[in-house]
Design an enzyme around this catalytic site. Structure first.
Site, PDB file in Angstrom:
ATOM      1  N   ASN A  26      35.838  41.002  43.145  1.00  0.00           N
ATOM      2  CA  ASN A  26      35.961  39.827  42.902  1.00  0.00           C
ATOM      3  C   ASN A  26      37.473  39.225  42.635  1.00  0.00           C
ATOM      4  O   ASN A  26      37.915  37.964  42.571  1.00  0.00           O
ATOM      5  CB  ASN A  26      35.066  39.278  41.767  1.00  0.00           C
ATOM      6  CG  ASN A  26      35.849  39.853  40.558  1.00  0.00           C
ATOM      7  OD1 ASN A  26      36.499  40.538  40.368  1.00  0.00           O
ATOM      8  ND2 ASN A  26      34.787  39.275  39.379  1.00  0.00           N
ATOM      9  N   GLU A  36      39.203  37.950  34.850  1.00  0.00           N
ATOM     10  CA  GLU A  36      38.153  37.615  36.009  1.00  0.00           C
ATOM     11  C   GLU A  36      38.399  36.354  36.724  1.00  0.00           C
ATOM     12  O   GLU A  36      39.082  35.588  36.048  1.00  0.00           O
ATOM     13  CB  GLU A  36      36.771  37.721  35.233  1.00  0.00           C
ATOM     14  CG  GLU A  36      36.066  38.800  34.468  1.00  0.00           C
ATOM     15  CD  GLU A  36      35.440  39.779  35.467  1.00  0.00           C
ATOM     16  OE1 GLU A  36      36.000  39.831  36.701  1.00  0.00           O
ATOM     17  OE2 GLU A  36      34.483  40.344  35.256  1.00  0.00           O
ATOM     18  N   ASP A  59      42.949  48.025  29.509  1.00  0.00           N
ATOM     19  CA  ASP A  59      41.904  47.286  29.085  1.00  0.00           C
ATOM     20  C   ASP A  59      40.899  48.196  28.236  1.00  0.00           C
ATOM     21  O   ASP A  59      41.068  49.361  28.462  1.00  0.00           O
ATOM     22  CB  ASP A  59      41.255  46.577  29.987  1.00  0.00           C
ATOM     23  CG  ASP A  59      41.047  47.120  31.547  1.00  0.00           C
ATOM     24  OD1 ASP A  59      41.145  48.440  31.540  1.00  0.00           O
ATOM     25  OD2 ASP A  59      40.729  46.365  32.595  1.00  0.00           O
ATOM     26  N   HIS A  64      39.546  40.528  40.412  1.00  0.00           N
ATOM     27  CA  HIS A  64      40.021  40.741  39.176  1.00  0.00           C
ATOM     28  C   HIS A  64      41.266  41.891  38.929  1.00  0.00           C
ATOM     29  O   HIS A  64      41.164  42.900  39.658  1.00  0.00           O
ATOM     30  CB  HIS A  64      38.917  40.963  37.811  1.00  0.00           C
ATOM     31  CG  HIS A  64      38.387  42.526  37.846  1.00  0.00           C
ATOM     32  ND1 HIS A  64      36.815  42.467  37.767  1.00  0.00           N
ATOM     33  CD2 HIS A  64      38.824  43.403  38.242  1.00  0.00           C
ATOM     34  CE1 HIS A  64      36.681  43.747  37.699  1.00  0.00           C
ATOM     35  NE2 HIS A  64      37.711  44.568  38.050  1.00  0.00           N
TER      36      HIS A  64
END
Ligand code: F6R
Length: 245
Positions: free
Chosen positions: A134, A141, A67, A136
């Site tokens: 979270n 996400e 990313d 990811h």
């Protein structure tokens, strides 16, 4: 999915680095899938050590990263291109022409298309992953759906907050990124995910306990991979075991 519990984070990173190094020793022109972030740092430090001690040769290796932030040029110290150059590539004998971090600048639609094409060129032999608090992976996400291919993502408030520790202020954290998609990550021949830190406990519980695949915890998809390894330290494991679902 193989789960390895280690005495500490340093040991987790040694093991992950050894897995990557073994792939390169067996296949000198291996394609490595790479992650950035705090956790991956010590994995790269171990790979640099292996190289300096003459046990690893990157001359034929190629890499692709997961990313990149939208809006940060490659020379920005928080861009993932900069991270890779400074945490690994500048310290080993890799040919930078053989390294790919999608650009977060210019024509973003074109960059996403280039990224998708690049992923397809050749399978990744081993993909290093971290995990967000979270759940990811890369910047996929939590959501009601997951995307197969590289795409633009709006970062969640929790990710922006977590990553603000690397910036002078939270306002400087980009709100958007380009990320590899789930199918692309899963197409790697092997995956190794390293997790550490108490803030990851709930997400890691979803990953290593129970048999649920849940798009609200994207990491859980890696349960479907035929050759995935999760490495966590004992401190995190104990927290994971004491969490409630
Ligand atoms: C970064 C990436 C992210 C990180 C994750 C954990 O390339 O893919 O998924 O791995 O946000 O980051 P750290 O290790 O900083 O907690």
């Amino acid at each position: 999915m193989q789960i390895i519990v280690t005495e500490n984070y340093e040991r987790s990173c040694e093991i992950a680095a050894k897995m990557i190094a073994d792939v390169v020793r067996a296949k000198p022109d291996a394609r490595l899938g790479l992650a950035t972030g705090g956790t991956a740092g010590a994995v790269y430090a171990n790979l640099i050590k292996e190289y300096r001690e003459g046990r690893l040769d990157f001359s034929k290796v190629s890499t692709i990263n997961l990313d990149e932030y939208i809006g940060l040029p490659p020379e920005h110290p928080q861009s993932y291109r900069y991270y890779m150059d400074h945490n690994l590539f500048n310290h080993v004998n890799i040919d930078k022409q053989n390294t790919y971090v999608v650009s977060g600048m210019g024509d973003i639609e074109q960059n996403v298309a280039d990224f998708r094409r690049k992923v397809q060129e050749e399978p990744v032999d081993i993909q290093l992953l971290g995990i967000g608090a979270n759940g990811h992976i890369a910047f996929n996400e939590p959501d009601s759906v997951l995307k197969e291919k590289a795409h633009v993502v709006e970062l969640t408030e929790s990710t922006v907050k977590a990553n603000s520790r690397f910036f002078d202020s939270i306002d400087e954290v980009p709100r958007k990124a380009i990320t590899m998609g789930i199918r692309e990550i899963m197409s790697a021949k092997s995956l190794v995910l390293v997790a550490t830190g108490k803030e990851k406990a709930q997400a890691v519980r979803g990953l290593i306990m129970g048999d649920v695949i849940d798009s609200r915890n994207p990491s859980t998809v890696i349960k479907l991979h035929h050759n995935a390894t999760v490495i966590i330290d004992n401190a995190l494991y104990e927290l994971v075991a004491s969490q409630k679902d």
